[in-house]
Design a protein around this motif. Structure first.
Motif, PDB file in Angstrom:
ATOM      1  N   ALA A 286       0.676  -1.166  -0.025  1.00  0.00           N
ATOM      2  CA  ALA A 286       0.271   0.261  -0.166  1.00  0.00           C
ATOM      3  C   ALA A 286       1.359   1.548   0.200  1.00  0.00           C
ATOM      4  O   ALA A 286       1.389   1.918   0.703  1.00  0.00           O
ATOM      5  N   SER A 287       1.684   1.431  -1.091  1.00  0.00           N
ATOM      6  CA  SER A 287       2.018   2.692  -1.483  1.00  0.00           C
ATOM      7  C   SER A 287       1.764   4.184  -1.893  1.00  0.00           C
ATOM      8  O   SER A 287       0.857   3.341  -3.183  1.00  0.00           O
ATOM      9  N   GLY A 288       2.591   4.567  -2.178  1.00  0.00           N
ATOM     10  CA  GLY A 288       2.823   5.391  -3.757  1.00  0.00           C
ATOM     11  C   GLY A 288       2.848   4.491  -4.826  1.00  0.00           C
ATOM     12  O   GLY A 288       2.300   5.804  -5.561  1.00  0.00           O
ATOM     13  N   LEU A 289       3.259   4.327  -4.805  1.00  0.00           N
ATOM     14  CA  LEU A 289       3.481   3.386  -6.000  1.00  0.00           C
ATOM     15  C   LEU A 289       1.867   2.736  -6.813  1.00  0.00           C
ATOM     16  O   LEU A 289       2.084   2.608  -7.328  1.00  0.00           O
ATOM     17  N   ALA A 290       1.924   2.112  -5.897  1.00  0.00           N
ATOM     18  CA  ALA A 290       0.855   1.068  -5.834  1.00  0.00           C
ATOM     19  C   ALA A 290      -0.845   3.132  -6.030  1.00  0.00           C
ATOM     20  O   ALA A 290      -1.301   2.645  -6.940  1.00  0.00           O
ATOM     21  N   THR A 291      -0.738   3.974  -5.648  1.00  0.00           N
ATOM     22  CA  THR A 291      -1.682   4.855  -6.320  1.00  0.00           C
ATOM     23  C   THR A 291      -1.150   5.425  -8.008  1.00  0.00           C
ATOM     24  O   THR A 291      -2.295   5.675  -8.375  1.00  0.00           O
ATOM     25  N   SER A 292       0.327   5.371  -7.823  1.00  0.00           N
ATOM     26  CA  SER A 292       0.200   6.255  -8.974  1.00  0.00           C
ATOM     27  C   SER A 292      -0.345   4.870 -10.203  1.00  0.00           C
ATOM     28  O   SER A 292      -0.554   5.231 -11.132  1.00  0.00           O
ATOM     29  N   ALA A 293       0.360   3.677  -9.886  1.00  0.00           N
ATOM     30  CA  ALA A 293      -0.317   2.496 -10.912  1.00  0.00           C
ATOM     31  C   ALA A 293      -2.043   2.745 -11.122  1.00  0.00           C
ATOM     32  O   ALA A 293      -2.473   2.637 -12.135  1.00  0.00           O
ATOM     33  N   PHE A 294      -2.577   2.595  -9.786  1.00  0.00           N
ATOM     34  CA  PHE A 294      -4.184   3.073  -9.393  1.00  0.00           C
ATOM     35  C   PHE A 294      -4.736   4.097 -10.618  1.00  0.00           C
ATOM     36  O   PHE A 294      -5.424   3.980 -11.666  1.00  0.00           O
ATOM     37  N   VAL A 295      -3.902   5.067 -10.343  1.00  0.00           N
ATOM     38  CA  VAL A 295      -4.156   6.413 -11.314  1.00  0.00           C
ATOM     39  C   VAL A 295      -3.211   5.864 -12.724  1.00  0.00           C
ATOM     40  O   VAL A 295      -4.947   6.871 -13.970  1.00  0.00           O
ATOM     41  N   ALA A 296      -2.441   5.430 -13.446  1.00  0.00           N
ATOM     42  CA  ALA A 296      -2.667   5.197 -14.800  1.00  0.00           C
ATOM     43  C   ALA A 296      -3.492   4.815 -15.346  1.00  0.00           C
ATOM     44  O   ALA A 296      -4.137   4.352 -16.371  1.00  0.00           O
ATOM     45  N   THR A 297      -3.645   3.433 -14.546  1.00  0.00           N
ATOM     46  CA  THR A 297      -4.919   2.108 -14.848  1.00  0.00           C
ATOM     47  C   THR A 297      -6.035   3.015 -15.447  1.00  0.00           C
ATOM     48  O   THR A 297      -6.712   2.819 -16.863  1.00  0.00           O
ATOM     49  N   HIS A 298      -6.357   3.871 -14.543  1.00  0.00           N
ATOM     50  CA  HIS A 298      -8.114   4.250 -14.983  1.00  0.00           C
ATOM     51  C   HIS A 298      -7.938   5.421 -16.320  1.00  0.00           C
ATOM     52  O   HIS A 298      -8.435   4.878 -17.161  1.00  0.00           O
ATOM     53  N   PHE A 299      -6.645   6.100 -16.113  1.00  0.00           N
ATOM     54  CA  PHE A 299      -7.035   7.088 -17.289  1.00  0.00           C
ATOM     55  C   PHE A 299      -6.573   6.011 -18.349  1.00  0.00           C
ATOM     56  O   PHE A 299      -6.723   7.202 -19.345  1.00  0.00           O
ATOM     57  N   GLY A 300      -5.441   5.316 -18.336  1.00  0.00           N
ATOM     58  CA  GLY A 300      -5.913   4.962 -19.496  1.00  0.00           C
ATOM     59  C   GLY A 300      -6.861   4.111 -20.168  1.00  0.00           C
ATOM     60  O   GLY A 300      -7.073   4.171 -21.700  1.00  0.00           O
ATOM     61  N   ALA A 301      -7.058   3.433 -19.243  1.00  0.00           N
ATOM     62  CA  ALA A 301      -8.600   2.968 -19.400  1.00  0.00           C
ATOM     63  C   ALA A 301      -9.492   4.030 -20.392  1.00  0.00           C
ATOM     64  O   ALA A 301      -9.940   4.053 -21.456  1.00  0.00           O
ATOM     65  N   ALA A 302      -9.863   5.010 -19.877  1.00  0.00           N
ATOM     66  CA  ALA A 302     -10.820   5.858 -19.984  1.00  0.00           C
ATOM     67  C   ALA A 302     -10.232   6.639 -21.873  1.00  0.00           C
ATOM     68  O   ALA A 302     -11.126   6.562 -22.374  1.00  0.00           O
ATOM     69  N   ALA A 303      -8.850   6.792 -21.958  1.00  0.00           N
ATOM     70  CA  ALA A 303      -8.916   7.311 -22.752  1.00  0.00           C
ATOM     71  C   ALA A 303      -8.661   6.349 -24.023  1.00  0.00           C
ATOM     72  O   ALA A 303      -9.200   6.966 -24.860  1.00  0.00           O
ATOM     73  N   ALA A 304      -8.617   5.227 -23.810  1.00  0.00           N
ATOM     74  CA  ALA A 304      -9.244   3.771 -24.772  1.00  0.00           C
ATOM     75  C   ALA A 304     -10.313   4.271 -24.801  1.00  0.00           C
ATOM     76  O   ALA A 304     -10.325   3.438 -26.691  1.00  0.00           O
ATOM     77  N   ALA A 305     -10.841   3.982 -24.355  1.00  0.00           N
ATOM     78  CA  ALA A 305     -12.561   4.258 -24.745  1.00  0.00           C
ATOM     79  C   ALA A 305     -12.799   5.244 -25.391  1.00  0.00           C
ATOM     80  O   ALA A 305     -13.572   4.659 -26.593  1.00  0.00           O
ATOM     81  N   ILE A 306     -12.231   6.390 -25.500  1.00  0.00           N
ATOM     82  CA  ILE A 306     -13.032   7.380 -26.214  1.00  0.00           C
ATOM     83  C   ILE A 306     -12.119   7.801 -27.668  1.00  0.00           C
ATOM     84  O   ILE A 306     -12.412   7.476 -28.934  1.00  0.00           O
ATOM     85  N   GLY A 307     -11.197   6.367 -27.285  1.00  0.00           N
ATOM     86  CA  GLY A 307      -9.791   6.480 -28.666  1.00  0.00           C
ATOM     87  C   GLY A 307     -10.903   5.474 -29.537  1.00  0.00           C
ATOM     88  O   GLY A 307     -11.538   6.053 -31.282  1.00  0.00           O
ATOM     89  N   TRP A 308     -11.261   4.465 -29.323  1.00  0.00           N
ATOM     90  CA  TRP A 308     -11.721   3.602 -29.874  1.00  0.00           C
ATOM     91  C   TRP A 308     -12.927   4.121 -30.258  1.00  0.00           C
ATOM     92  O   TRP A 308     -14.059   3.973 -31.404  1.00  0.00           O
ATOM     93  N   ALA A 309     -14.049   4.502 -29.746  1.00  0.00           N
ATOM     94  CA  ALA A 309     -15.430   4.942 -29.727  1.00  0.00           C
ATOM     95  C   ALA A 309     -15.237   6.140 -30.992  1.00  0.00           C
ATOM     96  O   ALA A 309     -15.937   6.168 -31.866  1.00  0.00           O
ATOM     97  N   ALA A 310     -14.130   6.755 -30.736  1.00  0.00           N
ATOM     98  CA  ALA A 310     -13.750   7.770 -32.010  1.00  0.00           C
ATOM     99  C   ALA A 310     -13.591   7.484 -33.503  1.00  0.00           C
ATOM    100  O   ALA A 310     -14.507   7.980 -34.276  1.00  0.00           O
ATOM    101  N   ALA A 311     -13.294   6.317 -32.958  1.00  0.00           N
ATOM    102  CA  ALA A 311     -12.643   6.074 -34.919  1.00  0.00           C
ATOM    103  C   ALA A 311     -13.763   4.935 -35.154  1.00  0.00           C
ATOM    104  O   ALA A 311     -13.596   5.350 -36.477  1.00  0.00           O
TER     105      ALA A 311
END
Length: 477
Positions: A286-311
């Protein structure tokens, strides 16, 4: 005695008084305690309290880390059942929903027993650069004390967490041969695949002394949570299996539409939530690295959903629900190896690129070559995992994770140009092992018991032909 304590320097006295104030939490008692003249007994008491506080802090960290890792293990298991089971189950025709969901459920049982008996040892036991040894078969020597893999959690917590990765990886492959492989053949294939492909790849990337281990391997490949180990191996193996088995009856002349996008939608959302355990849990605490990975995971999924839908919107004139959830999964796949190494803004870029790229692979490349990857396991996991591994080498940043040491660049854009080569080597090894290993297994299983259901069974559906049940009973009482 009085002369002896006169020898104590003023600096040391002030230091111990400060310690007394810290121990007392700056309370009235702590301040009063700090005003008491320093004696030998008092020094010993303060040292004892300091040692106790250090031990308590270590115990608290261990308890917090263990709680997070057990939660993460449960989240990753949720990705298999119900997440993947619902996602894949909704995408097939209704006569195959139980057969498809059962394939994922079977992995939850079979791979668990196999992991306890031998495959954990092959993946994480002491061995050579390519495979672990047999020192931990039957979980021998794996108790509640921490190990070098995770020094703040029990070894069994690490074992159960890594088990969840071993379960979902072969389950992903089932999407490629959905609706046409015998259940018995699937079981034998997956057991052999766990030995031949998954265990060696996991050891090479994550095992101590592994060929691709970022902590000292010959080619240190950055793979935080399984881009090569999970997604490239499963996706490439899925493509090989789909090609070996051949197309479903009537494909592509007959449209084989998902029977329930609603079920797939629920499954995809469960996958998104569970993926936080998959990626953030890979910090092993339960570290800062876990937080960073959590944030990156959510941001990556959201951006990809937009990218696929837009295409899809640009190509077809409207965005589909299936496209949106497929894009989210593609983003989760691509951000997996990078989640513990990249900034939030880099995660957005990785997700956006992955959404568009995987849409292109599923819609254009699949149609161009005409292979029948039933549920696009290769187009999303094989292609997305490969892309994510390469982009990890580009975007990795030592500000997030100085894995190569303080002051040393991590990724290509930061100045470590060799890392891109390391990532390509990791991808090449994963592709090669998956292709060769899967072909060998398919050949053996096909000769022993046969892989594909009969034409009559395929027309009837896997639910009835393989399990004697139906997923839906439309008859009114």
């Amino acid at each position: 005695m009085r002369c002896r304590f006169n020898l104590i320097s003023g600096k040391r006295v002030r230091a111990f008084r400060a310690l007394a104030m810290v121990v007392g939490g700056f309370s009235a008692a702590g301040i009063a305690m700090a005003q008491v003249p320093v004696t030998a007994d008092r020094l010993a008491a303060l040292e004892k309290i300091a040692a106790a506080n250090t031990a308590a802090a270590a115990a608290a960290q261990s308890a917090g880390d263990n709680a997070w890792m057990l939660t993460s293990a449960a989240l990753v298991l949720m990705m298999s059942g119900p997440g993947l089971a619902l996602f894949y189950g909704g995408l097939v025709r209704k006569k195959n929903i139980l057969g498809t969901m059962m394939q994922t459920f079977a992995m939850m049982a079979v791979i668990t027993v196999l992991w306890a008996l031998v495959t954990y040892s092959l993946a994480f036991g002491t061995g050579n650069a390519f495979i672990g040894g047999l020192h931990n078969v039957f979980l021998r020597g794996v108790g509640l004390a921490p190990t070098a893999y995770a020094p703040t959690i029990p070894a069994q917590t690490f074992v159960i967490y890594q088990l969840m990765f071993a379960i979902i990886t072969p389950a992903l492959i089932t999407g490629a041969f959905a609706e046409r492989m015998k259940f018995s053949a699937m079981l034998v294939f997956m057991v052999l695949w766990a030995f031949v492909v998954y265990s060696p790849m996991a050891h090479m990337v994550w095992g101590v002394g592994g060929f691709l281990n970022a902590g000292g391997g010959r080619f240190p490949c950055l793979d935080f949570a399984g881009g090569t180990v999970v997604h490239v191996t499963s996706g490439v193996s899925a493509l090989v299996t789909a090609l070996y088995l051949g197309k479903r009856l009537g494909y592509p002349q007959k449209q084989m539409m998902p029977h329930s996008v609603v079920l797939s939608f629920i499954g995809a959302c469960l996958l998104w939530v569970g993926w936080f355990g998959f990626n953030a849990g890979s910090a092993l605490g339960a570290s800062g690295l876990a937080t960073s990975a959590f944030v990156a995971t959510h941001f990556g999924a959201a951006a990809a959903a937009i990218g696929w839908a837009a295409a899809e919107w640009i190509r077809n004139g409207k965005p589909s629900v299936l496209g949106g959830i497929s894009g989210a999964v593609a983003g989760l796949v691509a951000i997996t190896p990078a989640s513990g190494f990249v900034t939030p803004m880099s995660a957005l870029w990785i997700g956006l690129i992955a959404g568009v790229f995987c849409f292109f692979m599923v819609v254009q490349v699949k149609n161009l070559f005409g292979y029948d990857d039933s549920l696009d396991a290769f187009g999303v996991h094989g292609a997305g995992g490969t892309l994510g591994a390469v982009l990890t080498g580009l975007f990795a940043n030592s500000v997030i994770n100085p894995i190569f040491g303080a002051g040393k660049a991590t990724g290509f854009f930061e100045g470590n140009h060799r890392q891109l080569l390391n990532q390509l080597v990791g991808v090449a090894v994963a592709w090669s092992l998956s292709i060769v290993g899967t072909l060998l297994i398919l050949f053996v299983v096909d000769k022993l018991i046969g892989l594909r259901v009969s034409e009559a069974d395929e027309r009837e559906g896997l639910d009835i032909s393989q399990h004697g049940e139906e997923g839906y009973d439309w008859n009114e009482a």
